[in-house]
Design an enzyme around this catalytic site. Structure first.
Site, PDB file in Angstrom:
ATOM      1  CB  THR A  84      -0.922   0.013   1.216  1.00  0.00           C
ATOM      2  OG1 THR A  84      -1.703  -1.190   1.234  1.00  0.00           O
ATOM      3  CG2 THR A  84      -1.863   1.218   1.170  1.00  0.00           C
ATOM      4  CE  LYS A 125      -5.198  -2.036   1.809  1.00  0.00           C
ATOM      5  NZ  LYS A 125      -3.854  -2.635   1.896  1.00  0.00           N
ATOM      6  CE  LYS A 164       2.308   1.850   4.745  1.00  0.00           C
ATOM      7  NZ  LYS A 164       1.783   1.020   3.621  1.00  0.00           N
TER       8      LYS A 164
END
Length: 325
Positions: A114, A188, A256
Protein backbone atom coordinates in the site's frame (compact mmCIF):
# COMPACT_ATOMS: atom_id res chain seq x y z
CA UNK A 1 16.78 -8.02 -26.44
CA UNK A 2 15.30 -6.31 -29.50
CA UNK A 3 12.00 -4.45 -29.34
CA UNK A 4 10.36 -7.26 -31.30
CA UNK A 5 11.71 -9.85 -28.88
CA UNK A 6 10.56 -7.73 -25.94
CA UNK A 7 7.06 -7.53 -27.40
CA UNK A 8 7.04 -11.29 -27.85
CA UNK A 9 8.21 -11.86 -24.27
CA UNK A 10 5.52 -9.53 -22.99
CA UNK A 11 2.83 -11.59 -24.72
CA UNK A 12 4.10 -15.05 -23.77
CA UNK A 13 1.59 -16.87 -21.58
CA UNK A 14 2.47 -17.12 -17.92
CA UNK A 15 2.85 -20.67 -16.68
CA UNK A 16 4.84 -22.52 -13.99
CA UNK A 17 7.11 -24.24 -16.50
CA UNK A 18 8.12 -21.04 -18.29
CA UNK A 19 7.73 -18.02 -15.98
CA UNK A 20 10.40 -17.17 -13.41
CA UNK A 21 9.12 -15.23 -10.41
CA UNK A 22 11.00 -12.88 -8.09
CA UNK A 23 9.57 -12.00 -4.68
CA UNK A 24 10.76 -9.05 -2.56
CA UNK A 25 9.45 -8.89 1.00
CA UNK A 26 8.79 -12.03 3.02
CA UNK A 27 7.00 -10.64 6.04
CA UNK A 28 3.79 -11.99 7.54
CA UNK A 29 1.75 -11.57 4.36
CA UNK A 30 4.43 -11.79 1.71
CA UNK A 31 5.67 -15.12 3.00
CA UNK A 32 2.23 -16.74 2.63
CA UNK A 33 1.53 -15.14 -0.74
CA UNK A 34 4.85 -16.25 -2.16
CA UNK A 35 4.33 -19.73 -0.73
CA UNK A 36 1.21 -20.15 -2.86
CA UNK A 37 3.25 -19.45 -6.00
CA UNK A 38 5.88 -22.02 -5.01
CA UNK A 39 3.18 -24.62 -4.35
CA UNK A 40 1.67 -23.80 -7.75
CA UNK A 41 4.96 -24.89 -9.32
CA UNK A 42 6.63 -21.58 -10.17
CA UNK A 43 10.40 -21.16 -9.93
CA UNK A 44 10.83 -18.42 -7.32
CA UNK A 45 13.76 -16.30 -6.20
CA UNK A 46 13.31 -14.29 -2.99
CA UNK A 47 14.95 -11.30 -1.35
CA UNK A 48 14.44 -10.01 2.17
CA UNK A 49 16.66 -7.76 4.25
CA UNK A 50 16.29 -10.17 7.17
CA UNK A 51 17.23 -13.50 5.62
CA UNK A 52 15.74 -15.54 8.46
CA UNK A 53 12.26 -14.33 7.49
CA UNK A 54 12.74 -15.92 4.07
CA UNK A 55 13.85 -19.28 5.46
CA UNK A 56 10.41 -20.97 5.27
CA UNK A 57 10.32 -20.16 1.55
CA UNK A 58 13.87 -21.38 1.03
CA UNK A 59 12.83 -24.61 2.73
CA UNK A 60 10.05 -24.90 0.13
CA UNK A 61 12.56 -24.62 -2.71
CA UNK A 62 12.93 -20.90 -3.37
CA UNK A 63 16.33 -19.46 -4.24
CA UNK A 64 17.84 -16.55 -2.31
CA UNK A 65 19.10 -13.35 -3.95
CA UNK A 66 21.41 -10.86 -2.26
CA UNK A 67 19.69 -7.77 -3.71
CA UNK A 68 16.57 -6.78 -5.64
CA UNK A 69 18.80 -6.17 -8.67
CA UNK A 70 20.25 -9.68 -8.66
CA UNK A 71 16.76 -11.10 -8.09
CA UNK A 72 15.34 -9.26 -11.10
CA UNK A 73 18.10 -10.58 -13.36
CA UNK A 74 16.74 -14.07 -12.66
CA UNK A 75 13.05 -13.16 -13.01
CA UNK A 76 10.37 -12.49 -15.61
CA UNK A 77 7.87 -11.10 -13.07
CA UNK A 78 9.00 -9.38 -9.87
CA UNK A 79 6.62 -8.90 -6.94
CA UNK A 80 7.24 -6.56 -4.02
CA UNK A 81 5.36 -6.21 -0.75
CA UNK A 82 7.35 -4.15 1.72
CA UNK A 83 6.59 -1.69 4.53
CA UNK A 84 6.62 1.91 3.34
CA UNK A 85 6.78 3.95 0.11
CA UNK A 86 10.48 4.65 0.79
CA UNK A 87 11.06 0.89 0.83
CA UNK A 88 9.22 0.51 -2.48
CA UNK A 89 11.36 3.22 -4.04
CA UNK A 90 14.51 1.53 -2.75
CA UNK A 91 13.78 -2.02 -3.91
CA UNK A 92 12.40 -1.06 -7.32
CA UNK A 93 13.89 2.27 -8.42
CA UNK A 94 17.33 2.50 -6.80
CA UNK A 95 19.72 2.84 -9.78
CA UNK A 96 22.41 0.65 -8.24
CA UNK A 97 20.45 -2.07 -6.40
CA UNK A 98 16.80 -1.80 -7.46
CA UNK A 99 14.93 -4.40 -9.49
CA UNK A 100 14.40 -2.17 -12.55
CA UNK A 101 18.17 -1.80 -12.87
CA UNK A 102 18.42 -5.35 -14.21
CA UNK A 103 14.94 -6.43 -15.32
CA UNK A 104 15.07 -7.45 -18.96
CA UNK A 105 12.76 -5.90 -21.58
CA UNK A 106 9.33 -7.52 -21.45
CA UNK A 107 9.59 -8.08 -17.70
CA UNK A 108 6.94 -6.96 -15.21
CA UNK A 109 7.14 -5.49 -11.71
CA UNK A 110 4.07 -5.85 -9.48
CA UNK A 111 4.08 -3.76 -6.32
CA UNK A 112 1.60 -5.08 -3.76
CA UNK A 113 2.57 -2.62 -1.01
CA UNK A 114 0.00 0.00 0.00
CA UNK A 115 1.76 3.11 -1.25
CA UNK A 116 1.41 6.49 -2.93
CA UNK A 117 -0.52 6.52 -6.23
CA UNK A 118 2.03 8.99 -7.61
CA UNK A 119 4.84 6.53 -6.85
CA UNK A 120 2.94 3.82 -8.74
CA UNK A 121 2.75 6.16 -11.73
CA UNK A 122 6.48 6.89 -11.43
CA UNK A 123 7.33 3.18 -11.34
CA UNK A 124 5.12 2.55 -14.38
CA UNK A 125 6.88 5.31 -16.33
CA UNK A 126 10.33 4.03 -15.30
CA UNK A 127 9.41 0.49 -16.35
CA UNK A 128 8.01 1.64 -19.68
CA UNK A 129 11.24 3.55 -20.39
CA UNK A 130 13.22 0.29 -20.38
CA UNK A 131 10.66 -1.77 -22.29
CA UNK A 132 9.08 -3.31 -19.18
CA UNK A 133 5.69 -3.11 -17.48
CA UNK A 134 4.50 -2.22 -13.98
CA UNK A 135 1.31 -2.96 -12.10
CA UNK A 136 0.28 -1.59 -8.72
CA UNK A 137 -1.68 -4.31 -6.93
CA UNK A 138 -2.16 -3.64 -3.20
CA UNK A 139 -4.25 -6.15 -1.31
CA UNK A 140 -6.86 -6.37 1.43
CA UNK A 141 -7.56 -9.35 3.62
CA UNK A 142 -4.79 -9.37 6.20
CA UNK A 143 -2.65 -12.34 7.10
CA UNK A 144 -5.67 -14.66 7.05
CA UNK A 145 -6.47 -13.70 3.46
CA UNK A 146 -2.80 -14.18 2.57
CA UNK A 147 -2.69 -17.65 4.15
CA UNK A 148 -5.99 -18.76 2.63
CA UNK A 149 -5.42 -17.19 -0.82
CA UNK A 150 -8.59 -15.11 -0.46
CA UNK A 151 -7.10 -11.62 -0.76
CA UNK A 152 -8.87 -8.82 -2.57
CA UNK A 153 -6.32 -7.55 -5.10
CA UNK A 154 -6.73 -4.02 -6.49
CA UNK A 155 -4.83 -3.82 -9.78
CA UNK A 156 -3.83 -0.68 -11.65
CA UNK A 157 -1.93 -0.58 -14.93
CA UNK A 158 -2.22 -1.68 -18.53
CA UNK A 159 -5.29 -3.94 -18.74
CA UNK A 160 -3.60 -6.42 -21.06
CA UNK A 161 -0.70 -6.79 -18.61
CA UNK A 162 -3.09 -7.33 -15.70
CA UNK A 163 -4.95 -9.99 -17.70
CA UNK A 164 -1.66 -11.68 -18.52
CA UNK A 165 -0.76 -11.76 -14.81
CA UNK A 166 -4.04 -13.47 -13.90
CA UNK A 167 -2.47 -16.97 -13.51
CA UNK A 168 -0.13 -15.55 -10.86
CA UNK A 169 -2.49 -13.17 -9.10
CA UNK A 170 -5.40 -15.61 -8.94
CA UNK A 171 -3.21 -17.99 -6.92
CA UNK A 172 -3.31 -15.36 -4.14
CA UNK A 173 -6.88 -14.09 -4.32
CA UNK A 174 -9.47 -12.28 -6.44
CA UNK A 175 -8.16 -9.77 -8.97
CA UNK A 176 -10.10 -6.52 -9.35
CA UNK A 177 -8.97 -4.32 -12.24
CA UNK A 178 -9.32 -0.69 -11.14
CA UNK A 179 -7.85 1.26 -14.06
CA UNK A 180 -4.66 2.97 -15.17
CA UNK A 181 -1.37 3.08 -13.16
CA UNK A 182 -2.01 4.30 -9.61
CA UNK A 183 -5.70 3.36 -9.59
CA UNK A 184 -5.00 0.15 -7.67
CA UNK A 185 -3.46 2.27 -4.93
CA UNK A 186 -6.42 4.67 -4.94
CA UNK A 187 -8.80 1.72 -4.51
CA UNK A 188 -6.80 0.36 -1.58
CA UNK A 189 -6.74 3.78 0.08
CA UNK A 190 -10.53 3.97 -0.23
CA UNK A 191 -10.67 0.52 1.36
CA UNK A 192 -8.59 1.74 4.30
CA UNK A 193 -10.77 4.83 4.77
CA UNK A 194 -13.83 2.57 4.98
CA UNK A 195 -12.19 0.26 7.52
CA UNK A 196 -10.95 3.18 9.64
CA UNK A 197 -14.37 4.77 10.08
CA UNK A 198 -15.97 1.36 10.65
CA UNK A 199 -13.47 0.62 13.43
CA UNK A 200 -14.24 3.94 15.14
CA UNK A 201 -17.96 3.13 15.09
CA UNK A 202 -17.33 -0.38 16.41
CA UNK A 203 -15.26 0.65 19.44
CA UNK A 204 -17.53 3.61 20.23
CA UNK A 205 -20.54 1.29 20.22
CA UNK A 206 -18.76 -1.13 22.55
CA UNK A 207 -17.73 1.62 24.98
CA UNK A 208 -21.29 2.99 24.96
CA UNK A 209 -22.80 -0.45 25.60
CA UNK A 210 -20.33 -1.05 28.42
CA UNK A 211 -21.23 2.27 30.09
CA UNK A 212 -24.92 1.36 29.80
CA UNK A 213 -24.27 -1.84 31.76
CA UNK A 214 -24.83 -4.29 28.92
CA UNK A 215 -23.04 -7.60 28.66
CA UNK A 216 -20.57 -6.73 25.91
CA UNK A 217 -20.31 -10.26 24.52
CA UNK A 218 -24.09 -10.47 24.17
CA UNK A 219 -24.20 -6.97 22.67
CA UNK A 220 -21.58 -7.74 20.00
CA UNK A 221 -23.28 -11.03 19.15
CA UNK A 222 -26.68 -9.33 18.89
CA UNK A 223 -25.64 -6.52 16.55
CA UNK A 224 -23.58 -8.83 14.32
CA UNK A 225 -26.73 -10.18 12.63
CA UNK A 226 -28.35 -6.77 12.15
CA UNK A 227 -27.57 -3.75 10.02
CA UNK A 228 -24.51 -2.98 12.16
CA UNK A 229 -22.93 -6.29 11.18
CA UNK A 230 -19.73 -6.06 9.16
CA UNK A 231 -16.54 -7.93 8.39
CA UNK A 232 -14.74 -5.60 10.77
CA UNK A 233 -17.16 -6.56 13.54
CA UNK A 234 -16.73 -10.25 12.73
CA UNK A 235 -12.95 -10.13 12.55
CA UNK A 236 -12.22 -7.67 15.35
CA UNK A 237 -15.14 -7.94 17.80
CA UNK A 238 -14.11 -11.20 19.42
CA UNK A 239 -10.46 -10.16 19.58
CA UNK A 240 -11.44 -7.03 21.47
CA UNK A 241 -13.60 -9.06 23.84
CA UNK A 242 -10.67 -11.37 24.52
CA UNK A 243 -8.23 -8.45 24.89
CA UNK A 244 -6.30 -10.03 22.01
CA UNK A 245 -4.33 -7.18 20.46
CA UNK A 246 -1.82 -9.29 18.54
CA UNK A 247 -1.20 -7.76 15.14
CA UNK A 248 -2.70 -9.27 12.04
CA UNK A 249 -2.31 -5.79 10.59
CA UNK A 250 -0.07 -3.35 12.44
CA UNK A 251 -1.21 0.00 13.84
CA UNK A 252 2.06 1.44 12.48
CA UNK A 253 1.18 0.36 8.94
CA UNK A 254 -2.41 1.59 9.30
CA UNK A 255 -1.13 5.01 10.42
CA UNK A 256 1.04 5.06 7.29
CA UNK A 257 -1.94 4.13 5.09
CA UNK A 258 -4.25 6.72 6.63
CA UNK A 259 -1.56 9.37 6.30
CA UNK A 260 -1.41 8.70 2.56
CA UNK A 261 -5.22 8.85 2.45
CA UNK A 262 -5.22 12.27 4.13
CA UNK A 263 -2.52 13.58 1.82
CA UNK A 264 -4.44 12.45 -1.27
CA UNK A 265 -7.70 13.84 0.13
CA UNK A 266 -6.05 17.23 0.69
CA UNK A 267 -4.64 17.17 -2.83
CA UNK A 268 -8.14 16.45 -4.21
CA UNK A 269 -9.76 19.12 -2.03
CA UNK A 270 -11.81 16.63 -0.05
CA UNK A 271 -12.86 17.03 3.58
CA UNK A 272 -13.14 13.58 5.21
CA UNK A 273 -13.67 14.24 8.93
CA UNK A 274 -14.14 10.57 9.81
CA UNK A 275 -10.78 9.75 8.29
CA UNK A 276 -9.09 12.60 10.17
CA UNK A 277 -10.59 11.45 13.47
CA UNK A 278 -9.54 7.84 12.92
CA UNK A 279 -6.00 8.95 12.06
CA UNK A 280 -5.75 10.93 15.29
CA UNK A 281 -6.96 8.00 17.38
CA UNK A 282 -4.53 5.61 15.74
CA UNK A 283 -1.72 8.13 16.14
CA UNK A 284 -2.51 8.20 19.86
CA UNK A 285 -1.90 4.44 19.99
CA UNK A 286 1.45 4.93 18.30
CA UNK A 287 2.33 7.71 20.76
CA UNK A 288 1.62 5.31 23.62
CA UNK A 289 4.07 2.77 22.17
CA UNK A 290 1.32 0.54 20.76
CA UNK A 291 2.22 0.77 17.08
CA UNK A 292 3.09 -2.92 16.86
CA UNK A 293 -0.35 -3.99 18.07
CA UNK A 294 -3.19 -4.84 15.72
CA UNK A 295 -5.76 -2.30 14.55
CA UNK A 296 -8.31 -3.77 16.99
CA UNK A 297 -6.26 -2.05 19.73
CA UNK A 298 -8.23 1.11 18.86
CA UNK A 299 -10.39 0.16 21.84
CA UNK A 300 -7.44 1.14 24.08
CA UNK A 301 -7.55 4.70 22.76
CA UNK A 302 -11.29 4.97 23.51
CA UNK A 303 -10.83 3.46 26.96
CA UNK A 304 -8.14 6.01 27.78
CA UNK A 305 -10.21 8.85 26.38
CA UNK A 306 -13.15 7.92 28.61
CA UNK A 307 -11.16 6.54 31.57
CA UNK A 308 -13.02 3.21 31.36
CA UNK A 309 -12.23 -0.42 30.62
CA UNK A 310 -14.65 -2.86 29.05
CA UNK A 311 -16.22 -5.12 31.66
CA UNK A 312 -18.70 -7.98 31.65
CA UNK A 313 -17.47 -9.19 28.29
CA UNK A 314 -19.22 -12.50 28.86
CA UNK A 315 -19.14 -15.03 26.04
CA UNK A 316 -19.76 -14.23 22.42
CA UNK A 317 -21.16 -16.56 19.79
CA UNK A 318 -19.25 -14.70 17.09
CA UNK A 319 -17.38 -17.01 14.76
CA UNK A 320 -13.65 -16.19 14.81
CA UNK A 321 -12.70 -14.72 11.45
CA UNK A 322 -9.49 -13.27 10.09
CA UNK A 323 -8.59 -9.60 9.82
CA UNK A 324 -9.61 -7.88 6.60
CA UNK A 325 -7.46 -4.76 6.78
Amino acid sequence: MSSAAAASAASDPIAPFSTRVGWIGTGVMGRSMCGHLIRAGYTVTVFNRTVSKAQPLLDMGARLADSPRSLAALSDVVFSIVGYPSDVRSVLLDPSSGALASLRPGGVVVDMTTSDPSLAEEISAAASAIGCHAVDAPVSGGDGGARNATLAIFAGGDPATVRRLEPLLSVMGKVNYMGSPGKGQFAKLGNQITIASTMVGLVEGMVFANKAGLDIGSFVSAISTGSAGSKSLDSQGKRILQRDFEARFYVNHFVKDLGICLKESQRMGLALPGLALAQQLYLSLKAHGEGNLGIQALILALERLNNVKLENAGSSNLEFKECAA
